[in-house]
Design a protein around this motif. Structure first.
Motif, PDB file in Angstrom:
ATOM      1  N   ILE A   1       0.836  -1.197   0.000  1.00  0.00           N
ATOM      2  CA  ILE A   1       0.000   0.000   0.000  1.00  0.00           C
ATOM      3  C   ILE A   1       0.870   1.245   0.000  1.00  0.00           C
ATOM      4  CG2 ILE A   1      -1.970  -0.964   1.252  1.00  0.00           C
ATOM      5  CD1 ILE A   1      -0.723   0.466   3.791  1.00  0.00           C
ATOM      6  N   VAL A   2       0.280   2.350  -0.429  1.00  0.00           N
ATOM      7  CA  VAL A   2       0.795   3.656  -0.086  1.00  0.00           C
ATOM      8  C   VAL A   2      -0.177   4.145   0.978  1.00  0.00           C
ATOM      9  CG1 VAL A   2       1.248   6.002  -0.877  1.00  0.00           C
ATOM     10  CG2 VAL A   2       1.650   4.055  -2.413  1.00  0.00           C
ATOM     11  N   PRO A   3       0.317   4.443   2.189  1.00  0.00           N
ATOM     12  CA  PRO A   3      -0.623   4.813   3.247  1.00  0.00           C
ATOM     13  C   PRO A   3      -1.581   5.917   2.788  1.00  0.00           C
ATOM     14  CG  PRO A   3       1.592   4.610   4.142  1.00  0.00           C
ATOM     15  CD  PRO A   3       1.713   4.463   2.657  1.00  0.00           C
ATOM     16  N   PHE A   4      -2.811   5.811   3.198  1.00  0.00           N
ATOM     17  CA  PHE A   4      -3.838   6.824   2.931  1.00  0.00           C
ATOM     18  C   PHE A   4      -4.224   6.940   1.461  1.00  0.00           C
ATOM     19  CE2 PHE A   4      -1.500   7.959   6.746  1.00  0.00           C
ATOM     20  CZ  PHE A   4      -2.523   7.903   7.665  1.00  0.00           C
ATOM     21  N   VAL A   5      -3.788   6.015   0.645  1.00  0.00           N
ATOM     22  CA  VAL A   5      -4.244   6.006  -0.738  1.00  0.00           C
ATOM     23  C   VAL A   5      -5.072   4.744  -0.935  1.00  0.00           C
ATOM     24  CG1 VAL A   5      -3.579   5.927  -3.166  1.00  0.00           C
ATOM     25  CG2 VAL A   5      -2.243   7.295  -1.560  1.00  0.00           C
TER      26      VAL A   5
END
Lengths: 345, 346
Positions: free
Chosen positions: A9-13
């Motif tokens: 993941i890319v955090p908050f995406v």
């Protein structure tokens, strides 16, 4: 069975890559499996890409899980003796987009080495899997072309598809999708300059910046299309989305060279609506067949306008294609039962 | 502000730390102007040299698109970020205070020395880089100071869902909840049961840390012929079921070795008005349990523990009195979430 599902993941995406993991996990749980979801942060920074991959390789799930299902790249570098891949895309800037004019980085020795290291690591760690599935033929073909690895296509179903269904056949062509340039909502708006019938267009979906939505609204304004085009360019709830599909005339999905058929075309199909798409939309063409469950045309405003008019004037055709859209989903066996059976076999 | 909570994970095992990480993330998400997400990094310590891989793995990771990191456990807290706040629940204790005991997997050989050195030096490098250092208890604070030379502030973790823990009466069983392993010494309770009066019942519920931990307990119960008096409920225990066991117990028992904090198990028992039996070497638990007032503190051997069980069973009025004291005690010190988050983000 104890199943670990691993993705990056890319955090908050948020995005399709995350939802598919959550849906798969929820599905496996309702079927009585024990599931651990593992989301690992990964940055596409080319300077640390190889180092980060090494980091992931050193992680171990071990024997606590009977099976590891890996999704978003490069989560599949995690070692496990019962690893299954549901490969949803490459790190594309180093693969098919490497030759693309918009590649964000220079073609220099350093990045060519990163690319070579990535490909070598991909080849080795994908090959050690017990099975390799892809989410579309497009992705499967790329895996063959770049990595020489054979795979099986396993189409991702919608989560709880029964939320979608036919209610009525309205006057609107519906395009539900993130508002981004490569999704080409602008072609759809331009098409509305050329329609001969009272057909309408509705655009739904949020954008990452206001630039593209502003552009779209400008085309509407400058051509006086306000009465024909509704721009609902924000995030809509799942309920609103299902209702929009249930009442539209037909759906539109015209991304440029998409990897997979895209959830909008599947949502339309479960709502028994025809889908209009274009020859260059990539994976969408694996689901949508011209004159069967939709219309496939050139990616021009004129050609699109013709399709809009045709379905507006011939509602029986729109209805019949919608019926066949649902059949087509069955034909391709796009169900969670099938997915679970394949991933755990 | 985008806040990433970092914790480690042993796949399919959940305990107090997991609960805390989930709740912290949820509470951050309802804080004005804050969005939070939790990342859990798999951690393997068997064989011990795998710890080196885990350290390296965390050091190799990169986190983008995050303004703040709140990190809880080794080795996940090693992941680099320019604005990292540590809320240390415990270090990798086998390399520190458990060194030289039979509870460490790091024995006295060259390989273990290397692993231990790597743990200590990566810990020190991380602690230096953190903006602030919080710890969950006096014990953790003392260890951090003694072994690494860092001073820190104590930030007691609030109970995650204290409303679930409400007394429903005093039944005929002693309840022991929490993760099951050698350090939590559920085996000592079972051994004690062999000496306790026949009316005494024990329920042990929680996830065994390994298959061996579960099997060992089962075997012990079989060997001592206690299956009709000791009930095992092994595996992840849903919150409602856990609360059901606690709320109806005569008293609770929790006998960890030198626990880092006051312990969720203790706090939950106190909220449910239950006295807690613990041992004189149970560490942070002793901050909460005072002998004869809110529970019983006994020597860590089967006879002493069995005495405590007997006292509870034979004097239910005493168990009740201490349980009621326990509730008063927890209400006095109970931290709340909004202050906790204010301090973490200050």
């Amino acid at each position: 069975m104890k199943v670990a599902i691993c993705s990056t993941i890319v955090p908050f995406v948020d995005g399709g890559g995350r939802f598919i993991v959550k849906w798969l996990a929820a599905t496996l749980r309702t079927r009585g499996h024990q599931v651990e979801e593992i989301y690992l942060p990964f940055s596409d920074d080319p300077n640390t890409l190889v180092q980060q991959m090494m980091g992931l390789r050193l992680l171990e799930i071990g024997k606590s899980a009977d099976r590891l299902i890996a999704l978003r790249p490069p989560s599949y570098v995690l070692p496990h003796e019962n690893k299954v891949l549901w490969f949803i895309h490459h790190i594309r800037v180093f693969y098919d987009l490497w030759e693309h004019p918009y590649r964000p980085w220079p073609d220099n020795v350093a990045l060519r080495s990163v690319r070579a290291a990535l490909m070598a690591a991909d080849n080795a760690t994908i090959s050690e899997s017990r099975k390799v599935f892809t989410n579309s033929n497009v992705v499967g073909n790329r895996l063959r072309k770049f990595n020489g690895i054979e795979s099986q296509t396993l189409y991702p179903p919608l989560f709880e598809p029964e939320r979608f269904g036919f209610q009525s056949l309205g006057d609107e062509i519906l395009y539900v999708c993130r508002a981004e340039h490569h999704k080409r909502q602008h072609l759809a708006v331009e098409a509305m300059k050329h329609v001969r019938t009272p057909v309408k267009l509705r655009l739904c979906g949020a954008a990452s910046s206001e630039q593209y939505p502003d552009e779209l609204r400008k085309i509407v304004r400058e051509n006086g299309l306000e009465s024909k085009v509704t721009t609902n360019l924000c995030w809509i709830t799942e309920e609103e989305k299902a209702a929009a599909f249930a009442h539209c005339l037909a759906a539109l999905y015209i991304p440029l060279d998409e990897d997979s058929y895209g959830y909008p075309s599947l949502e339309a199909s479960h709502s028994r609506k025809a889908v209009i798409t274009t020859h260059d939309s990539g994976g969408v063409l694996e689901l949508i067949e011209h004159e069967n469950n939709g219309l496939v045309c050139e990616p021009t405003p004129e050609a699109l306008a013709e399709c809009f008019d045709r379905l507006y004037e011939n509602r029986n055709l729109a209805r019949e294609m919608g019926r066949r859209a649902e059949e087509r989903v069955r034909e391709l066996n796009i169900t969670w039962d099938h997915v679970v059976e394949q991933l755990l076999s | 502000m985008k806040v990433l909570v970092l914790n480690n994970m042993a796949p399919f095992v959940r305990g107090g730390a997991e609960e805390l990480a989930d709740t912290l993330t949820a509470k951050l998400n309802v804080t004005k102007g804050v969005r939070a997400e939790l990342v859990r990094v798999p951690f393997t310590w068997d064989p011990p040299e795998k710890i080196l891989d885990s350290i390296l793995s965390c050091l190799a990771m990169q986190i983008d698109n995050v303004d703040r990191v709140i990190a809880l456990k080794f080795p996940a807290y090693l992941i680099h970020h320019p604005h990292k706040t540590l809320w240390l629940l415990h270090q990798y204790r086998q390399a520190y205070d458990l060194r030289g005991t039979n509870l460490t997997n790091l024995i006295e050989d060259k390989c273990s020395d290397d692993v231990r050195n790597a743990i200590v030096s990566s810990d020190n490098a991380c602690f230096v880089s953190c903006r602030r250092l919080f710890v969950n208890s006096r014990i953790t604070q003392a260890r951090l100071s003694q072994f690494n030379g860092f001073s820190s502030e104590i930030l007691l973790p609030p109970v995650t869902s204290q409303d679930d823990f409400q007394n429903t009466g005093y039944g005929d069983y002693i309840f022991a909840g929490g993760r099951i392993n050698l350090m939590k010494r559920q085996h000592l309770l079972v051994e004690a049961m062999a000496h306790a009066p026949s009316g005494c019942k024990l329920i042990i519920a929680g996830p065994p840390e390994s298959e061996d931990d579960g099997a060992r307990l089962k075997q012990l119960i079989a060997d001592l012929g206690l299956h009709d008096r000791v009930m095992l409920d092994l595996g992840f225990i849903p919150r409602e079921r856990l609360a059901f066991y606690v709320n109806g117990a005569l008293a609770c028992a929790y006998l960890p070795v030198d626990e880092d904090s006051v312990g969720y198990v203790t706090m939950e028992s106190f909220y449910a008005s239950k006295a807690v039996i613990c041992c004189s070497d149970s560490g942070g638990i002793l901050d909460l349990v005072s002998h004869g007032q809110t529970g019983l503190v006994v020597e860590p051997d089967a006879e002493s523990v069995s005495m405590a069980l007997t006292l509870m069973i034979c004097n239910p009025a005493d168990a009740k009195r201490m349980g009621e004291n326990a509730r008063d005690a927890i209400e006095q010190i109970s931290p709340d979430w909004s202050n906790t988050i204010d301090r973490l983000l200050a």
